[in-house]
Structure formats: C-alpha cells, structure tokens
Design an enzyme around this catalytic site. Structure first.
Site, PDB file in Angstrom:
ATOM      1  N   ILE A   1       5.758  -1.457  -7.190  1.00 21.50           N
ATOM      2  CA  ILE A   1       5.316  -2.577  -8.020  1.00 21.50           C
ATOM      3  C   ILE A   1       6.427  -2.797  -9.034  1.00 21.50           C
ATOM      4  CG2 ILE A   1       4.015  -0.994  -9.527  1.00 21.50           C
ATOM      5  CD1 ILE A   1       2.091  -3.273 -10.157  1.00 21.50           C
ATOM      6  N   SER A   2       6.886  -4.031  -9.169  1.00 24.74           N
ATOM      7  CA  SER A   2       8.050  -4.317 -10.002  1.00 24.74           C
ATOM      8  C   SER A   2       7.765  -4.091 -11.481  1.00 24.74           C
ATOM      9  CB  SER A   2       8.502  -5.768  -9.801  1.00 24.74           C
ATOM     10  OG  SER A   2       8.940  -5.988  -8.487  1.00 24.74           O
TER      11      SER A   2
END
Length: 218
Positions: A64-65
């Site tokens: 997840i960025s």
C-alpha cells in the site's frame, strides 16, 4: 493495540504533517484522506503502522503506497467531483476508497485474485458502494466503461500503455510511474489534449512495484 479515537487522531496528524506540509492543497483530496480509515486497508498485524510515512506490505508481494504518494497522484488527476475514474492496481483498495470520496464511479482493476477479493470485501464493509473491483490485466484498461475522466496507475510501467491513453476523455489526465522495473521511476501525468494529441508532465521520482501485463512488464 490502538483504538478508534487514536486512529482518528493519527489520521488527522497524517493530513497535517504528511500532506498539507508537503504541499497537497486540493480540499477534495484532503477531505477524502481525512475520511478514509487507512487502518482498515492494511493487514491486522500492520494496523498500528497504518499512518506511518511510508509504504506497507499487504501480501502477494504488493504494498500500500505511502499516504503522501496516494494524495499526490490523486491531486494530479485534478478531479472536481462526480467523475468516472479508472484505478489500476487496486492492491488493498485504499486509493480506490479515497477516489470514491471524490468521484461518482470508480472502476478498479487488480491482477492478483486474492487481493482483488480482499479489497472488494473491505470496500463494501466500509460503505464504498460506488467502486467496482475487477481482476484482470490493468495495462489493457476497462474498455467497456471508457472514456474515463481520470486514470491512476499504482505500478511502474516501462512505457505508458497505449490502451490507457486512448481510454481517457479529452481534457483528462492519466497519472502513472514510468521507468525501470527495479529502480526509481518518474511519476508522469499524461493529458489527452485532443483525440490524437497528448501532453506529458513530470512530477518527480517515485518507486513502485512493476506493472505486469500485455502492455507492461512481462
């Protein structure tokens, strides 16, 4: 274990110190980032780290960025509210949820079946009923729902996929990392100026997992 009110406090701090302090200005993006419970979109064992200033693993070799990168990419779409958006690389569904707070429709594609299924469950449980998740090759886009008022790609491509460029509505933006599979990429914004004319802008260096597919990495 952190409780609900503490998550809300951390979320507010994330908006102030990771986003506003770095130049994110769009009220729509800031409101969306303040609304979405990021802790719901990471593995339970990682929830205490949900608002850390960096990416987190979500399984299947994906991440997840970093919150700032999510905000930067969505702000670069220049959405005004009510649009139809294509999200490539669903992952945990977090970016799709943020987009869903702004756009009227979000079509999100994920290559890994287990991630697509888990993201869909999370989005439904969090009340995001304007997101449709599909498992497939994101480099080919979602032709039956084109044109899109914005396209965002959460993986690094060797070049901008032609399929995605041509699924943009005229005047709309595609935001995508482009560059080497195993090194730093350039975050690019491609604007469809006319039916056959595109303009490219560079938003700086980023690092993403590779975009796999027919018009990406093999």
């Amino acid at each position: 274990m952190i409780q609900g009110s503490e998550f809300e406090s951390r979320r507010a701090s994330m908006v102030d110190y990771q986003l506003v302090a770095r130049g994110i200005e769009s009220p729509l993006v800031l409101e969306a980032m303040a609304r979405v419970a990021r802790e719901k979109f990471v593995p339970e064992s990682m929830q205490d780290c949900a608002y850390d200033d960096g990416p987190l693993p979500i399984g299947a070799g994906q991440t997840i960025s970093q919150p700032y990168i999510v905000a930067l990419m969505i702000e670069a779409l220049d959405l005004q509210g009510g649009e139809k958006v294509l999200d490539i690389g669903t992952g945990s569904g977090y970016a799709a949820a943020v987009l869903a707070c702004i756009a009227s429709e979000v079509f999100s594609m994920e290559r890994v079946p287990e991630l697509a299924e888990r993201a869909n469950r999370t989005l439904v449980s969090e009340g995001f009923d304007n997101v449709v998740v599909r498992c497939g090759d994101g480099t080919l886009g979602w032709p039956e729902h084109q044109p899109f008022d914005g396209i965002i790609v959460a993986a690094g491509a060797p070049a901008v996929p032609e399929a995605l460029k041509h699924q943009l509505a005229v005047g709309s933006h595609l935001v995508i990392p482009v560059g080497s599979e195993h090194a730093v990429q350039s975050l690019q914004r491609i604007t469809r100026v006319t039916e056959n004319e595109f303009r490219t802008e560079d938003f700086g260096a980023v690092r993403f997992v590779p975009l796999l597919g027919e018009q990406g990495w093999s």
